[in-house]
Enzyme design. Structure first.
Site, mmCIF file in Angstrom:
data_model
loop_
_atom_site.group_PDB
_atom_site.id
_atom_site.type_symbol
_atom_site.label_atom_id
_atom_site.label_comp_id
_atom_site.label_asym_id
_atom_site.label_seq_id
_atom_site.Cartn_x
_atom_site.Cartn_y
_atom_site.Cartn_z
ATOM 1 N N HIS A 199 19.594 -24.538 -62.323
ATOM 2 C CA HIS A 199 20.984 -24.221 -62.674
ATOM 3 C C HIS A 199 21.882 -25.131 -61.831
ATOM 4 O O HIS A 199 22.461 -24.732 -60.828
ATOM 5 C CB HIS A 199 21.292 -22.750 -62.398
ATOM 6 C CG HIS A 199 22.749 -22.423 -62.560
ATOM 7 N ND1 HIS A 199 23.388 -22.540 -63.771
ATOM 8 C CD2 HIS A 199 23.696 -22.020 -61.673
ATOM 9 C CE1 HIS A 199 24.671 -22.217 -63.612
ATOM 10 N NE2 HIS A 199 24.874 -21.909 -62.343
ATOM 11 N N ARG A 216 25.064 -29.795 -48.908
ATOM 12 C CA ARG A 216 24.207 -28.918 -49.720
ATOM 13 C C ARG A 216 23.121 -28.261 -48.854
ATOM 14 O O ARG A 216 22.770 -27.108 -49.032
ATOM 15 C CB ARG A 216 23.588 -29.737 -50.862
ATOM 16 C CG ARG A 216 22.899 -28.860 -51.897
ATOM 17 C CD ARG A 216 22.491 -29.666 -53.130
ATOM 18 N NE ARG A 216 21.747 -28.829 -54.045
ATOM 19 C CZ ARG A 216 22.281 -28.023 -54.940
ATOM 20 N NH1 ARG A 216 23.593 -27.912 -55.018
ATOM 21 N NH2 ARG A 216 21.521 -27.298 -55.752
ATOM 22 N N GLY A 254 23.753 -15.640 -57.605
ATOM 23 C CA GLY A 254 24.398 -16.412 -56.533
ATOM 24 C C GLY A 254 23.730 -17.766 -56.335
ATOM 25 O O GLY A 254 22.504 -17.860 -56.287
#
Length: 327
Positions: free
Chosen positions: A187, A98, A130
């Site tokens: 999100h 990540r 994005g």
């Protein structure tokens, strides 16, 4: 007829944009009386693919499409932009941590923030689609010191819509019956889909569903819906993401319905105890082209506090991972 507005879209030859551009050009985003000029940005290797998309846009002969720009230069794409949908991002490749993803995207969104700062309209409305959307929005915002931080938002409307749809299904109602859904936070799978204020047919949602279903089935299902779609379709959600992006921008530009609100990732000023400067999803109302966080909701339950803090913590960690790259 109104004067055309300029709508910049990045990643314009990608799947989400392909599901979105034709709807923007038809007037679905800003209204059937608002002409648009599309300013489309792609990376150099994708310019041929973009050319094909532009040929199709031309072949639709949309009355509201007043012009199309195609470019690999952000300062051309964002020139005088009134709206900017930042869809293009580095997807997570095999074996990528990540942190690697955050850093790869930090480079992209730093450059785009700088370009927006330099050439966009001072009132530009920026939506980052994005992923990781919230932190990408924060990176762009930090690189645009001359623009109001309120101009930068991240998309949690897809999560909001997912939450409404799954609640409507459980209560044998339609999404039209569902009001005051909330997505708090990031999100990501730490988001908090909150039904505390939500109503179905005017009655409290939590009185119409089982508490165990809400906590142990509904919340994880909304949180992990993106992964479930990848699993089923072999590709990430594109059409539903495009739909949510259009809805987010339409609401921001044209306003929320009376007695309802939407979820938007916006710049925190410390509302609900969330750290200032994070891009965090809050319930918002919109009017006159501006958004406002709904204040005064009761989030004091231990359950809500734990969920809201967990997603805030993730956003703080993402910010800290790219802090060394930020101005």
């Amino acid at each position: 007829m109104k004067q055309p507005v300029r709508v910049a879209v990045t990643g314009a030859a990608g799947n989400i944009s392909y599901a979105m551009l034709f709807r923007i050009a038809s007037g679905e985003m800003l209204g059937k009386d608002q002409p648009v000029i599309l300013q489309l940005l792609e990376i150099t290797p994708a310019l041929d693919a973009l050319k094909g998309v532009v040929m199709e846009l031309e072949d639709c002969a949309f009355p509201l499409l007043a012009g199309v720009v195609q470019t690999d230069d952000a300062t051309v794409a964002f020139k005088d932009a009134d709206y900017a949908l930042l869809v293009g991002a580095r997807p997570r490749g095999p074996g990528m941590e990540r942190k690697d993803l955050l850093e790869a995207n930090a480079a992209i969104f730093s450059a785009q923030g700088k370009a927006l700062n330099e050439v966009a309209s001072r009132d530009v409305k920026v939506l980052v689609v994005g992923n990781p959307a919230n932190t990408n929005a924060l990176i762009a915002q930090r690189n645009a010191p001359d623009l109001d931080p309120r101009n930068f938002t991240a998309m949690t409307r897809l999560d909001h819509n997912r939450g409404m749809a799954q609640l409507a299904e459980e209560t044998n109602s339609t999404v039209n019956d569902v009001k005051k859904m909330i997505i708090w936070g990031n999100h990501s799978s730490t988001q908090y889909p909150d039904l505390t204020e939500c109503t179905v047919n005017g009655k409290p949602a939590l009185e119409q569903v089982d508490r165990d279903w809400y906590e142990n089935s509904y919340i994880p299902s909304v949180q992990k819906r993106g992964a479930a779609i990848i699993e089923a379709r072999g590709a990430s959600s594109a059409a539903s993401a495009a739909n949510a992006a259009i809805a987010h921008m339409r609401t921001w530009a044209l306003g929320t319905d009376e007695n309802d609100w939407v979820s938007m990732g916006v710049y925190s000023q410390g509302e609900y105890g969330i750290a200032k400067g994070l891009i965090y999803s809050f319930p918002c109302t919109c009017s006159n082209g501006d958004w406002k966080i709904v204040e005064g909701l009761d989030t004091s339950s231990d359950f809500s506090q734990e969920k809201m803090k967990a997603t805030e913590q993730e956003l703080s960690e993402e910010r800290d991972a790219v802090e060394h790259l930020l101005p």
